[in-house]
Design an enzyme around this catalytic site. Sequence first.
Site, PDB file in Angstrom:
ATOM      1  N   ASP A 141       0.828  -1.199   0.000  1.00 30.91           N
ATOM      2  CA  ASP A 141       0.000   0.000   0.000  1.00 30.91           C
ATOM      3  C   ASP A 141       0.870   1.260   0.000  1.00 30.91           C
ATOM      4  O   ASP A 141       2.063   1.227   0.311  1.00 30.91           O
ATOM      5  CB  ASP A 141      -0.908   0.017   1.232  1.00 30.91           C
ATOM      6  CG  ASP A 141      -2.070  -0.954   1.116  1.00 30.91           C
ATOM      7  OD1 ASP A 141      -2.300  -1.451   0.004  1.00 30.91           O
ATOM      8  OD2 ASP A 141      -2.728  -1.216   2.140  1.00 30.91           O
ATOM      9  N   LYS A 165      -3.688   3.281  -2.622  1.00 30.55           N
ATOM     10  CA  LYS A 165      -4.884   4.087  -2.887  1.00 30.55           C
ATOM     11  C   LYS A 165      -4.785   5.312  -2.000  1.00 30.55           C
ATOM     12  O   LYS A 165      -4.835   5.213  -0.777  1.00 30.55           O
ATOM     13  CB  LYS A 165      -6.155   3.309  -2.554  1.00 30.55           C
ATOM     14  CG  LYS A 165      -6.337   2.018  -3.354  1.00 30.55           C
ATOM     15  CD  LYS A 165      -7.649   1.352  -2.958  1.00 30.55           C
ATOM     16  CE  LYS A 165      -7.898   0.089  -3.748  1.00 30.55           C
ATOM     17  NZ  LYS A 165      -6.943  -0.970  -3.372  1.00 30.55           N
ATOM     18  N   ASP A 188      -4.167  -3.510   9.793  1.00 29.72           N
ATOM     19  CA  ASP A 188      -4.551  -4.917   9.761  1.00 29.72           C
ATOM     20  C   ASP A 188      -5.343  -5.191   8.490  1.00 29.72           C
ATOM     21  O   ASP A 188      -6.194  -4.375   8.100  1.00 29.72           O
ATOM     22  CB  ASP A 188      -5.410  -5.252  10.986  1.00 29.72           C
ATOM     23  CG  ASP A 188      -5.844  -6.708  10.993  1.00 29.72           C
ATOM     24  OD1 ASP A 188      -5.087  -7.528  11.538  1.00 29.72           O
ATOM     25  OD2 ASP A 188      -6.905  -7.025  10.434  1.00 29.72           O
ATOM     26  N   ALA A 229      -4.753   0.700  13.391  1.00 29.38           N
ATOM     27  CA  ALA A 229      -4.470   2.087  13.774  1.00 29.38           C
ATOM     28  C   ALA A 229      -5.151   2.486  15.077  1.00 29.38           C
ATOM     29  O   ALA A 229      -4.580   3.240  15.876  1.00 29.38           O
ATOM     30  CB  ALA A 229      -4.896   3.028  12.649  1.00 29.38           C
ATOM     31  N   MET A 278     -10.103   7.341   8.567  1.00 29.52           N
ATOM     32  CA  MET A 278     -10.241   8.017   7.267  1.00 29.52           C
ATOM     33  C   MET A 278     -11.339   9.081   7.279  1.00 29.52           C
ATOM     34  O   MET A 278     -12.129   9.191   6.346  1.00 29.52           O
ATOM     35  CB  MET A 278     -10.496   6.987   6.150  1.00 29.52           C
ATOM     36  CG  MET A 278      -9.362   5.983   5.998  1.00 29.52           C
ATOM     37  SD  MET A 278      -9.720   4.648   4.821  1.00 29.52           S
ATOM     38  CE  MET A 278     -10.747   3.561   5.829  1.00 29.52           C
TER      39      MET A 278
END
Length: 481
Positions: free
Chosen positions: A249, A271, A304, A333, A384
């Site tokens: 990522d 992303k 995770d 997180a 997010m």
Amino acid sequence: MQLYPLFADLSDRPVLVVGGGDVAARKTAMLLRAGAKVTVGAPLLVPELREWVRQGRIAHQAGGYQPGWLDGVWLVIAATRSRALNARIAAEGHARQRLVNVVDDPALSSFQVPALIDRSPLLVAISSGGTAPVLARRLRERIESLLDPALGSLLQLAQRYRTRIRARYADLAARRRFYDWLHDGPVHAALRASRPIHAQRHLQAALTDDRQLHAQGSVVLVGAGPGDPGLLTLRALRALNEADVILHDALISDAILDLARRDAERIAVGKRGGGLHTPQPSIHALLLEHARSGRRVVRLKGGDPFVFGRGGEELDFLRAHGIAYEVVPGITAALACAAYSGVPLTHRDHAQSVRLVTAHCQRSLTTLDWADLARERQTLAIYMGVSQLDELAHQLMAHGRAAETPFALIENGTLPQQRTLTGTLGRLAALSAQHAISAPALLILGEVAAHADASHWYGQLLATSTLQHPTAVPHDLADAA
């Protein structure tokens, strides 16, 4: 080379340990694991040694040391508190041609007990000749992290089938290829997954059909944690060192990638909002391509794989296409950011539950049960959500959450540039904008978030008191002031 390395078979052989304290108990425990017949000589014994005497696992010579204790034993360990007595035991043992180890005294010893990594029947011993035991221990820790615990089971299985393997693969080169397959292929993978029957079936099939040995690729979904390389699990580190190709990522740091196998191919498939974007079908196609070419693929994800990481979708795809897979969980997180900011996610006085919520776009906000999320005595960990803070605060307060509810907004959690902003829900969006908080950031909302002001220990703390000062000071300097 001052020491001659060897592994001694002490099974059912008499061994003497002189001393009855904790050190003697540790040495005795190691000898018992090797199957030795241990006699401990000492006036008094610590409770652990007394219990072993009661159980009949060891014999006890009560009283002070006597030279006759040395008769008939193969080796001796002197673990008393008296250097003079230890020196006497060593001298009399050497005179009788016994191997003697005096704990923490290499000058008196004729053998050293190494730092040991046990993957029985595989044993790895590390010795510094008694000159640097701390270094030997640290090396053992480093090597231990690289050796899969399933190696022992793999060797035991291979040992049981050794005769059949030698008969089936009489040619030495062919046998070596078979053992490479045994380590790298589905047998070892099944043992890592605690499926010994499957491992045995794979081995039996390979002994009757050479086609089983053809390269079979696999995928490991690995959680890399929140960013700090020190939070990688040992299993994640081993997977990175075994990988042929790593699909990672965007948030995976160079510090984590530097821990991977040097010649592994690395492909960025991140992303990022407003930036480069790899569609999920393209990631699926890459997983399939590399696995079908016989490569060991690591799909490396931040946090995770199964917490807002699309790990479930990728697992479904792999299963549908018959690709073998494993999953290595990572520290998500919410757990890491809370810990690095001194925030307990649960607390007897404030929160009996934790909710993990994603709010990465406006569309995701419409699917949330705001009335349920606004309930008190729970902690919300919102992933997010930086671009949606105004709407998040509006919806929660509209559904009953108090504007005075504390929050902690952690930017770049666990990384050197971590910043933790604290305040109350009613001022969440304004405070975030004032301090230019940007992704990646995690929002913790609830009474527990108030702990950050007092318990914060990592990175910068942007407390409400700094509102008139755009440049915040590090937490430790603020405390000193």
